[in-house]
Structure formats: C-alpha cells, structure tokens
Design a protein around this motif. Sequence first.
Motif, PDB file in Angstrom:
ATOM      1  N   GLY A 176      -0.962   0.790   4.940  1.00 53.42           N
ATOM      2  CA  GLY A 176       0.266   1.226   4.293  1.00 53.42           C
ATOM      3  C   GLY A 176       0.089   2.540   3.563  1.00 53.42           C
ATOM      4  N   ALA A 177      -1.043   2.703   2.889  1.00 57.34           N
ATOM      5  CA  ALA A 177      -1.310   3.962   2.197  1.00 57.34           C
ATOM      6  C   ALA A 177      -1.446   5.113   3.187  1.00 57.34           C
ATOM      7  CB  ALA A 177      -2.586   3.834   1.365  1.00 57.34           C
ATOM      8  N   THR A 178      -2.067   4.848   4.347  1.00 57.88           N
ATOM      9  CA  THR A 178      -2.215   5.882   5.373  1.00 57.88           C
ATOM     10  C   THR A 178      -0.859   6.277   5.951  1.00 57.88           C
ATOM     11  OG1 THR A 178      -4.398   5.018   5.953  1.00 57.88           O
ATOM     12  CG2 THR A 178      -3.332   6.460   7.556  1.00 57.88           C
ATOM     13  N   VAL A 179      -0.049   5.272   6.281  1.00 63.10           N
ATOM     14  CA  VAL A 179       1.296   5.544   6.792  1.00 63.10           C
ATOM     15  C   VAL A 179       2.103   6.319   5.755  1.00 63.10           C
ATOM     16  CG1 VAL A 179       3.480   4.474   7.490  1.00 63.10           C
ATOM     17  CG2 VAL A 179       1.317   3.570   8.338  1.00 63.10           C
ATOM     18  N   LEU A 183       7.372   1.124 -13.127  1.00 58.88           N
ATOM     19  CA  LEU A 183       6.887  -0.062 -13.836  1.00 58.88           C
ATOM     20  C   LEU A 183       7.493  -1.332 -13.233  1.00 58.88           C
ATOM     21  CD1 LEU A 183       5.275  -1.039 -16.430  1.00 58.88           C
ATOM     22  CD2 LEU A 183       7.505  -1.081 -17.555  1.00 58.88           C
ATOM     23  N   VAL A 184       8.804  -1.301 -12.984  1.00 55.36           N
ATOM     24  CA  VAL A 184       9.487  -2.457 -12.401  1.00 55.36           C
ATOM     25  C   VAL A 184       8.950  -2.737 -10.996  1.00 55.36           C
ATOM     26  CG1 VAL A 184      11.718  -3.314 -11.573  1.00 55.36           C
ATOM     27  CG2 VAL A 184      11.569  -2.129 -13.778  1.00 55.36           C
ATOM     28  N   THR A 185       8.815  -1.691 -10.195  1.00 55.28           N
ATOM     29  CA  THR A 185       8.280  -1.851  -8.836  1.00 55.28           C
ATOM     30  C   THR A 185       6.884  -2.464  -8.877  1.00 55.28           C
ATOM     31  OG1 THR A 185       9.527   0.096  -8.093  1.00 55.28           O
ATOM     32  CG2 THR A 185       7.733  -0.656  -6.682  1.00 55.28           C
ATOM     33  N   GLY A 186       6.078  -1.997  -9.808  1.00 53.26           N
ATOM     34  CA  GLY A 186       4.712  -2.500  -9.920  1.00 53.26           C
ATOM     35  C   GLY A 186       4.645  -3.973 -10.256  1.00 53.26           C
ATOM     36  N   ILE A 187       5.594  -4.469 -11.061  1.00 56.38           N
ATOM     37  CA  ILE A 187       5.607  -5.898 -11.393  1.00 56.38           C
ATOM     38  C   ILE A 187       5.751  -6.729 -10.125  1.00 56.38           C
ATOM     39  CG2 ILE A 187       6.944  -7.712 -12.530  1.00 56.38           C
ATOM     40  CD1 ILE A 187       7.537  -5.708 -14.770  1.00 56.38           C
ATOM     41  N   GLY A 188       6.673  -6.323  -9.265  1.00 57.99           N
ATOM     42  CA  GLY A 188       6.853  -7.039  -8.007  1.00 57.99           C
ATOM     43  C   GLY A 188       5.636  -6.951  -7.113  1.00 57.99           C
ATOM     44  N   ILE A 189       5.062  -5.756  -7.013  1.00 56.19           N
ATOM     45  CA  ILE A 189       3.899  -5.561  -6.148  1.00 56.19           C
ATOM     46  C   ILE A 189       2.703  -6.359  -6.659  1.00 56.19           C
ATOM     47  CG2 ILE A 189       2.230  -3.853  -5.320  1.00 56.19           C
ATOM     48  CD1 ILE A 189       4.506  -1.812  -5.361  1.00 56.19           C
ATOM     49  N   GLY A 234       0.814  -1.204   0.000  1.00 60.10           N
ATOM     50  CA  GLY A 234       0.000   0.000   0.000  1.00 60.10           C
ATOM     51  C   GLY A 234       0.848   1.255   0.000  1.00 60.10           C
ATOM     52  N   PHE A 235       1.936   1.232   0.779  1.00 60.10           N
ATOM     53  CA  PHE A 235       2.873   2.362   0.796  1.00 60.10           C
ATOM     54  C   PHE A 235       3.529   2.516  -0.569  1.00 60.10           C
ATOM     55  CE2 PHE A 235       6.851   4.484   1.309  1.00 60.10           C
ATOM     56  CZ  PHE A 235       6.728   5.344   2.390  1.00 60.10           C
ATOM     57  N   ASP A 236       4.041   1.393  -1.109  1.00 64.21           N
ATOM     58  CA  ASP A 236       4.807   1.449  -2.363  1.00 64.21           C
ATOM     59  C   ASP A 236       3.940   1.849  -3.552  1.00 64.21           C
ATOM     60  OD1 ASP A 236       6.849   0.618  -0.777  1.00 64.21           O
ATOM     61  OD2 ASP A 236       7.058  -1.377  -1.655  1.00 64.21           O
ATOM     62  N   VAL A 237       2.689   1.384  -3.577  1.00 64.35           N
ATOM     63  CA  VAL A 237       1.821   1.672  -4.725  1.00 64.35           C
ATOM     64  C   VAL A 237       1.445   3.153  -4.774  1.00 64.35           C
ATOM     65  CG1 VAL A 237      -0.462   1.283  -5.712  1.00 64.35           C
ATOM     66  CG2 VAL A 237       0.870  -0.650  -4.917  1.00 64.35           C
ATOM     67  N   ALA A 264      12.600   5.387   1.916  1.00 62.02           N
ATOM     68  CA  ALA A 264      12.014   4.768   3.108  1.00 62.02           C
ATOM     69  C   ALA A 264      11.197   3.535   2.749  1.00 62.02           C
ATOM     70  CB  ALA A 264      11.150   5.790   3.847  1.00 62.02           C
ATOM     71  N   GLY A 265      10.392   3.630   1.688  1.00 63.09           N
ATOM     72  CA  GLY A 265       9.599   2.481   1.259  1.00 63.09           C
ATOM     73  C   GLY A 265      10.463   1.320   0.796  1.00 63.09           C
ATOM     74  N   GLY A 266      11.535   1.622   0.066  1.00 64.63           N
ATOM     75  CA  GLY A 266      12.421   0.568  -0.400  1.00 64.63           C
ATOM     76  C   GLY A 266      13.139  -0.141   0.733  1.00 64.63           C
TER      77      GLY A 266
END
Length: 436
Positions: free
Chosen positions: A143-146, A103-109, A20-23, A166-168
């Motif tokens: 996660g989105a709230t944080v 795009l790369v991050t999204g593939i993992g998520i 949620g944080f990363d997205v 921080a997210g990474g």
Amino acid sequence: MSRFQWSAIAICVLLNTLDGFDVLVMSFTGKTVSGEWDLDSGTLGLLLSSGLAGMALGALLVAPRADRVGRRPVILAGLTVAAGGMLLSSASQNWQQLATLRLVTGIGIGAVLACSNVIAGEFASRRWRGLAVSLNSTGYAVGATVGGVSSVALIDHCGWRSVFLAGGLATLAVIPFAFWFLPESLDFLLTRRPANALERVNSLARRMGQPVLTELPHFDETERTADRGLRSLLTPDLRRPTLVLWGAFFLVMAAFYFVTSWTPTLLVEAGMSSTQGLTGGTLLNLGGVFGTALLGALAARYALIGVLRTYLFLAGALIVAFAASTDTLALAFCIGAVIGVAVNGCIAGLYALTPGVYSARLRATGVGAAISVGRVGAIIAPSAAGWLLDADWTPLALYVTTGVVFAAAALLLFAMGPKHPTAGAALTTKPAGSVC
C-alpha cells in the motif's frame, strides 16, 4: 492450512494494503502541502505525527475492544472511520484541519492494523503463523508503494488533495467486501463464546476442513485475564516479555517512521528533484514488500527472534550507508531499496513475535498495547526530526542516530530470555482453544 485459512489471511493483507496507503499519504504529499501553506519543518513534522498519534489511540483504546466484542466488528468500525477521515482530509482548508482529520483517520487505522494482525495469526497453523503475520505486513508495504507511485501522477495532474480522495474512496469501497468475506476469529468464538458460538465455530470448522463439535471445549473461567484490561499485561509471568516488547516497539517504530516519513523530503533537501525524492521513498517501501515476505519465510525455518535481531542490526548499518550515499543517485536508490527490505522486515518481525506471547483472551489487548507504545515513538520521531533540522542538524546526523536506535532494539531483544517461547521457536506455541 486450508484454502479458507489462506483466504482469511489474504483479506487481512488487503486491509493492511489500504492502511499502508492511508498512513504514509502524508509523507508523500508533505512537500507539496508545505509549499502551498508555507509551513516550516516543525509544523510539517506535526502533520506527519498527527496520523501516528491517532493510530496510537486506536491501538490502545479501540483495539482491546476486540477481545470483548470480536475482531471483525472492530475492524469494520475502524475502516469506516478511516474512510471518512481520508475523504474529509481532501477538503481541508488549513494545516490545523488536516492535522485533526489525520488524527481521526489514524484512530481507525490503528484499530484495523492491530486486529487484522491478530486475525492473520489466529487463522494460521503453528508452523505458518510467522509467515502469515509477515505477509500481513507485506500488504502495508504494498500500500505504501502504491501510494508513492500514484502520488507522483496524482499530484502532478490533480494536486495533493486527489491523493487523499483516492485513498478514502478505496477504503470506502472495501468496507462491504470485508463485511461479507472477513470471518470472525475462531479463537475469539471459542474463548469468549458469544451468541450462537457453537454454530459459528462449526461453520468455520467445515470451511477449514476440520470436524464439527457437538459442544464447545471446556475453558477455565479463571483465565479471564482480558477482563482486567491492560493491568493483566504486567502480571509477574508476562511483565518481562511485555516490557521488552514495548521497548522494542518504541525504538523500532521511532526509527522506522523517521525513515519512511522524512526520506522523500530529505532527499529533496540533499539536492534531488521532488520526483526523485518521491521515487526514493517509493523504492524504500517497495523493498519492504520483499523484506516482510522474506522474514516470514525465514521464520518458518529458523527462530523468529534470531531472524528479527539480524534484521535490526542490518537495518542500522544500511541506514548509515544510505546517508553517506546521497551524492550518488543510483547508489542511494539501490541502498534505499535494500533498507526497505530491512526496516519493513523489522516491523513485520515485531508484529509476528507479539501474538505468541499472549493467550487468545488477551491477544488483541497485548498487540494493541505494544503497537500503541510503538506509536509513541513514531509520533515523537517525525516531529523531533523537524525540530532538529530547524536547529541545524544535518540529514547525515539524523540517519546515523537512527542506525544506532535500530541496533539498540536488537540488543534489547536479548532480554526476552531463553526460557520464553518466542525466544526459541518461530511462534510455535499453540494459542488457547485453537484447532488450526
């Protein structure tokens, strides 16, 4: 439900918290990034959509591998890719680099989200399956709230790159935790039967308080539908529910990601400060924490599909009211929080509804395909909103259109049909091979 089953679900919730944080990190940093690189609304929309495009690819191309190699290894691989993408995003030098890394991050998520929802559902008993998957979605809202709360402080003191860093780092830190404590799906072990399957099944059974097995249960080899991939989702017995789910995911995710991606920016354009815009977006996600949990609790008592329809109609009405209230700060914030309850509950409801449609051998493929179709809508919506704003559409017109989309998704779910299991019960159909 044993303590071990709840702990497995809790780990999935943690993974979704990071996701949620990363997205949504791009939605919270979008205004600052746009100002630094002098981007127009259309380019910002592409940045917002690039991560969602990666999620679609991850859910469609990577998540189905979980039906063949296991849920756990796919999740670990997805976490590694997402962590690397976030860390490198913090060092990007232009919007093209950032878009590629998103795009790369999204593939993992995308791989992690699909498989964690499947594991949460598979470790839950029939009665609590809807709650388990909804709680998993609650992690996304947390996660989105944080992310929203921390972004305000991090951007003010360290700049927007620190939010990605921080997210990474947080995602990287959870990989060893998931390696040691995330169990493999029991349904996968019973149906796919990898090496040492009986020993692994009995190990899980002991931790769940279930009797051990002397041999694996008989399984009909003609049910190897997962070997046929996506085509098996459109066989005559699955075609109707699959197409309904795909349509609902497309509409709901398009509307959801427009609201979550653009709300902070549009609140600023409506006259609020940047901090107030981020606060409004954070309240929307904070409401999602309660909305997803409430949906799960209601699904344990009432038919899930009926609860979901109610959420969808309510979300549509609230979004129109929100668009008309932006002149009054306190009212807009209050309605925004309630919208968060509704729209996040809509996503959680679809996630909870989908696993019950498919057998264990096809579950990750079915969930991944539905999420991927939804991501197409999620990709289109932020970019389309940017182009429409450049074409002089007002925020009010965009929000009213979004309300209509939520209502259309609610009407579409009536096509699921009364004879389908998900239409009459809160995911009470026991999955093939389950001993939960």
